[in-house]
Design an enzyme around this catalytic site. Structure first.
Site, PDB file in Angstrom:
ATOM      1  N   CYS A 231     -42.380 -43.944 -77.106  1.00  0.00           N
ATOM      2  CA  CYS A 231     -42.003 -44.803 -76.368  1.00  0.00           C
ATOM      3  C   CYS A 231     -43.225 -45.753 -75.692  1.00  0.00           C
ATOM      4  O   CYS A 231     -42.954 -46.889 -74.934  1.00  0.00           O
ATOM      5  CB  CYS A 231     -40.868 -44.305 -75.301  1.00  0.00           C
ATOM      6  SG  CYS A 231     -40.043 -43.231 -75.789  1.00  0.00           S
TER       7      CYS A 231
ATOM      8  N   HIS B 236     -40.364 -49.254 -69.720  1.00  0.00           N
ATOM      9  CA  HIS B 236     -39.620 -48.719 -70.758  1.00  0.00           C
ATOM     10  C   HIS B 236     -38.261 -48.187 -70.509  1.00  0.00           C
ATOM     11  O   HIS B 236     -37.960 -47.605 -69.466  1.00  0.00           O
ATOM     12  CB  HIS B 236     -40.354 -47.349 -71.244  1.00  0.00           C
ATOM     13  CG  HIS B 236     -39.443 -46.528 -72.352  1.00  0.00           C
ATOM     14  ND1 HIS B 236     -38.964 -47.176 -73.289  1.00  0.00           N
ATOM     15  CD2 HIS B 236     -39.055 -45.100 -72.266  1.00  0.00           C
ATOM     16  CE1 HIS B 236     -38.218 -46.050 -74.066  1.00  0.00           C
ATOM     17  NE2 HIS B 236     -38.513 -45.054 -73.367  1.00  0.00           N
TER      18      HIS B 236
ATOM     19  N   ASN C 142     -32.062 -46.676 -75.274  1.00  0.00           N
ATOM     20  CA  ASN C 142     -33.436 -46.338 -75.400  1.00  0.00           C
ATOM     21  C   ASN C 142     -33.773 -46.561 -76.793  1.00  0.00           C
ATOM     22  O   ASN C 142     -33.160 -45.692 -77.656  1.00  0.00           O
ATOM     23  CB  ASN C 142     -33.892 -44.943 -75.100  1.00  0.00           C
ATOM     24  CG  ASN C 142     -35.157 -44.729 -75.095  1.00  0.00           C
ATOM     25  OD1 ASN C 142     -35.812 -45.161 -75.812  1.00  0.00           O
ATOM     26  ND2 ASN C 142     -35.377 -43.425 -74.430  1.00  0.00           N
TER      27      ASN C 142
HETATM   28  O1  UT7 Z   1     -37.932 -42.439 -74.032  1.00  0.00           O
HETATM   29  C1  UT7 Z   1     -38.537 -41.228 -73.912  1.00  0.00           C
HETATM   30  C2  UT7 Z   1     -38.407 -40.649 -72.491  1.00  0.00           C
HETATM   31  N1  UT7 Z   1     -36.736 -40.231 -72.467  1.00  0.00           N
HETATM   32  C3  UT7 Z   1     -36.504 -39.935 -71.359  1.00  0.00           C
HETATM   33  O2  UT7 Z   1     -37.067 -39.997 -70.370  1.00  0.00           O
HETATM   34  C4  UT7 Z   1     -34.964 -39.348 -71.234  1.00  0.00           C
HETATM   35  C5  UT7 Z   1     -35.133 -38.354 -70.121  1.00  0.00           C
HETATM   36  N2  UT7 Z   1     -33.901 -37.522 -69.813  1.00  0.00           N
HETATM   37  C6  UT7 Z   1     -32.671 -37.923 -69.333  1.00  0.00           C
HETATM   38  O3  UT7 Z   1     -32.665 -39.120 -69.334  1.00  0.00           O
HETATM   39  C7  UT7 Z   1     -31.792 -36.985 -68.751  1.00  0.00           C
HETATM   40  O4  UT7 Z   1     -32.459 -35.905 -68.859  1.00  0.00           O
HETATM   41  C8  UT7 Z   1     -30.551 -36.802 -69.533  1.00  0.00           C
HETATM   42  C9  UT7 Z   1     -29.830 -38.129 -69.634  1.00  0.00           C
HETATM   43  C10 UT7 Z   1     -30.761 -36.586 -71.067  1.00  0.00           C
HETATM   44  C11 UT7 Z   1     -29.613 -35.754 -68.878  1.00  0.00           C
HETATM   45  O5  UT7 Z   1     -29.445 -35.962 -67.861  1.00  0.00           O
HETATM   46  P1  UT7 Z   1     -29.600 -34.663 -66.727  1.00  0.00           P
HETATM   47  O6  UT7 Z   1     -29.232 -35.126 -65.334  1.00  0.00           O
HETATM   48  O7  UT7 Z   1     -31.083 -34.166 -66.866  1.00  0.00           O
HETATM   49  O8  UT7 Z   1     -28.551 -33.616 -67.115  1.00  0.00           O
HETATM   50  P2  UT7 Z   1     -28.654 -32.174 -67.717  1.00  0.00           P
HETATM   51  O9  UT7 Z   1     -29.329 -32.283 -68.859  1.00  0.00           O
HETATM   52  O10 UT7 Z   1     -29.181 -31.614 -66.508  1.00  0.00           O
HETATM   53  O11 UT7 Z   1     -27.012 -31.829 -67.733  1.00  0.00           O
HETATM   54  C12 UT7 Z   1     -26.166 -31.913 -66.643  1.00  0.00           C
HETATM   55  C13 UT7 Z   1     -25.009 -31.364 -67.038  1.00  0.00           C
HETATM   56  C14 UT7 Z   1     -25.004 -30.022 -68.049  1.00  0.00           C
HETATM   57  O12 UT7 Z   1     -23.804 -29.536 -67.576  1.00  0.00           O
HETATM   58  P3  UT7 Z   1     -23.862 -28.152 -66.799  1.00  0.00           P
HETATM   59  O13 UT7 Z   1     -24.703 -27.153 -67.442  1.00  0.00           O
HETATM   60  O14 UT7 Z   1     -24.331 -28.625 -65.310  1.00  0.00           O
HETATM   61  O15 UT7 Z   1     -22.603 -27.403 -66.779  1.00  0.00           O
HETATM   62  C15 UT7 Z   1     -24.943 -30.633 -69.427  1.00  0.00           C
HETATM   63  O16 UT7 Z   1     -24.368 -29.654 -70.072  1.00  0.00           O
HETATM   64  O17 UT7 Z   1     -24.283 -32.271 -67.844  1.00  0.00           O
HETATM   65  C16 UT7 Z   1     -23.971 -31.765 -69.279  1.00  0.00           C
HETATM   66  N3  UT7 Z   1     -24.288 -32.790 -70.318  1.00  0.00           N
HETATM   67  C17 UT7 Z   1     -23.336 -33.684 -70.535  1.00  0.00           C
HETATM   68  N4  UT7 Z   1     -22.014 -33.976 -70.123  1.00  0.00           N
HETATM   69  C18 UT7 Z   1     -21.284 -35.035 -70.588  1.00  0.00           C
HETATM   70  C19 UT7 Z   1     -25.287 -33.136 -70.943  1.00  0.00           C
HETATM   71  N5  UT7 Z   1     -25.178 -34.049 -71.641  1.00  0.00           N
HETATM   72  C20 UT7 Z   1     -23.969 -34.584 -71.385  1.00  0.00           C
HETATM   73  C21 UT7 Z   1     -23.283 -35.561 -71.933  1.00  0.00           C
HETATM   74  N6  UT7 Z   1     -21.807 -35.811 -71.543  1.00  0.00           N
HETATM   75  N7  UT7 Z   1     -23.368 -36.202 -72.799  1.00  0.00           N
END
Ligand code: UT7
Length: 325
Positions: free
Chosen positions: A111, A252, A282
């Site tokens: 990225c 980005h 992204n």
């Molecule tokens: O370009 C390279 C750079 N990339 C980035 O910078 C990406 C950085 N990361 C992110 O954008 C975020 O970490 C994500 C969008 C991928 C995830 O968001 P988050 O706030 O970190 O969520 P999380 O992974 O902590 O998950 C929170 C909850 C979990 O459920 P529980 O364990 O709290 O019950 C996940 O299982 O959300 C759940 N979850 C989803 N729910 C619905 C994870 N993905 C999804 C989904 N839909 N697609």
């Protein structure tokens, strides 16, 4: 001698992948995706490879700069999804454009790739080695996404952006900053080749799941929230200016929450920060040049303006550049 960006171009494949379509593929919903990422839809390159996208973006950038392919001295393509290990994406673009004079090579900085490519182009041009360089960020990430993994498939899309950078008496790239922390590389990973454990034997074909992007999202998010501002601080320090002297921030497009974090950290007016993640998701190395091409097309770029570009992500890497239009 310095360098200046004289042309911008982008190409997005027409097929849209909406949040409601993703609801049919994985356990997710539009509200979660919009709240946690800011993404509403992304584009998918059906039947088109990265080179095809890149060539279309390149033609648009050349037209914007008023340059012919034969005038290019060098093509640098940033990608993590090249169509081939060899020839490089840059060589494929060179052939397709008919840029017969140009040297061509790829770089891999995920990225941050477009900002890395810009710094390399600027360095060659400032050294007087070339006159006209084409830089590209182009990806078909849909080819390395596992569409049963809801933590990644909601984020990524396909697209390409390009810019023409020319030698100039003006210093159109007054400061750059490149950085990497390979020790954290495992938190955002896509495997290229399996190890040759049985080189002469019969190997089972690699499944898409074992090659797909695997990400510890929370850790990448934390890295981005701390390292994007650090790269911005560093490039501002190198340029000897403050954020108030910047007309546009072009971050980005990884997650709207990261962009909002940048806005809060610097107390920026929202209208100074370019955002299109809602429409394209992204696209890794392509996000920044796609933003720039849209800004150009919409008449948002005026001569004399100063832009701060900041990339961060796989590697892990971070990079920033200040450019003057
Ligand atoms: O370009 C390279 C750079 N990339 C980035 O910078 C990406 C950085 N990361 C992110 O954008 C975020 O970490 C994500 C969008 C991928 C995830 O968001 P988050 O706030 O970190 O969520 P999380 O992974 O902590 O998950 C929170 C909850 C979990 O459920 P529980 O364990 O709290 O019950 C996940 O299982 O959300 C759940 N979850 C989803 N729910 C619905 C994870 N993905 C999804 C989904 N839909 N697609």
């Amino acid at each position: 001698m310095g360098s200046k960006i004289t042309g911008f171009g982008a190409y997005l494949p027409p097929q849209r992948l909406t949040n409601s379509r993703l609801e049919q593929l994985v356990e997710t919903n539009d509200e979660w995706i919009v709240q946690r990422t800011g993404i509403r839809e992304r584009r998918i390159a059906a039947g088109e490879g990265t080179a095809s996208l890149a060539v279309k973006a390149a033609r648009a950038a050349l037209a914007d700069a008023g340059k012919e392919p034969g005038e290019l001295d060098l093509i640098i393509a940033a990608t993590v999804t090249p169509d081939c290990f060899t020839p490089s994406l840059a060589c494929m673009v060179q052939a397709e454009l008919g840029a017969g004079r140009a040297a061509a090579f790829d770089i891999s900085a995920a990225c941050s790739g477009f900002v890395y490519a810009l710094d390399i182009a600027d360095s060659f041009l400032a050294a007087g080695k070339f006159q006209t360089v084409l830089i590209l960020g182009a990806e078909t990430l849909s080819r390395i996404i596992d569409y049963s993994d809801r933590s990644t498939c909601i984020l990524f899309g396909d697209g390409a952006g390009a810019a023409v950078v020319e030698a100039s008496a003006e210093n159109g790239v007054p400061a750059t900053y490149l950085w990497a922390d390979g020790t954290q590389g495992g938190v955002l990973r896509a495997q290229a080749l399996p190890l040759g454990e049985d080189p002469l034997g019969v190997r089972a074909p690699q499944s898409i799941a074992s090659r797909a992007v695997a990400m510890a999202g929370g850790e990448v998010l934390r890295f981005s929230l701390s390292e994007a501002p650090r790269a911005m601080d560093e490039v501002l320090r190198r340029a000897g200016i403050t954020i108030d002297e910047i007309d546009w921030i072009v971050p980005h497009q990884a997650n709207k929450r990261i962009i909002s974090g940048i806005i809060r950290r610097y107390h920026l007016p929202e209208e100074k920060v370019y955002v299109n993640i809602d429409r394209f998701g992204n696209t890794s190395s392509a996000t920044i040049p796609i933003c720039l091409a849209e800004m150009r097309e919409n008449g948002l770029l005026q001569k004399g303006q100063r832009l701060l570009l900041v990339g961060f992500g796989g590697g892990l890497t971070a990079a920033a550049a200040i450019i003057e239009i």
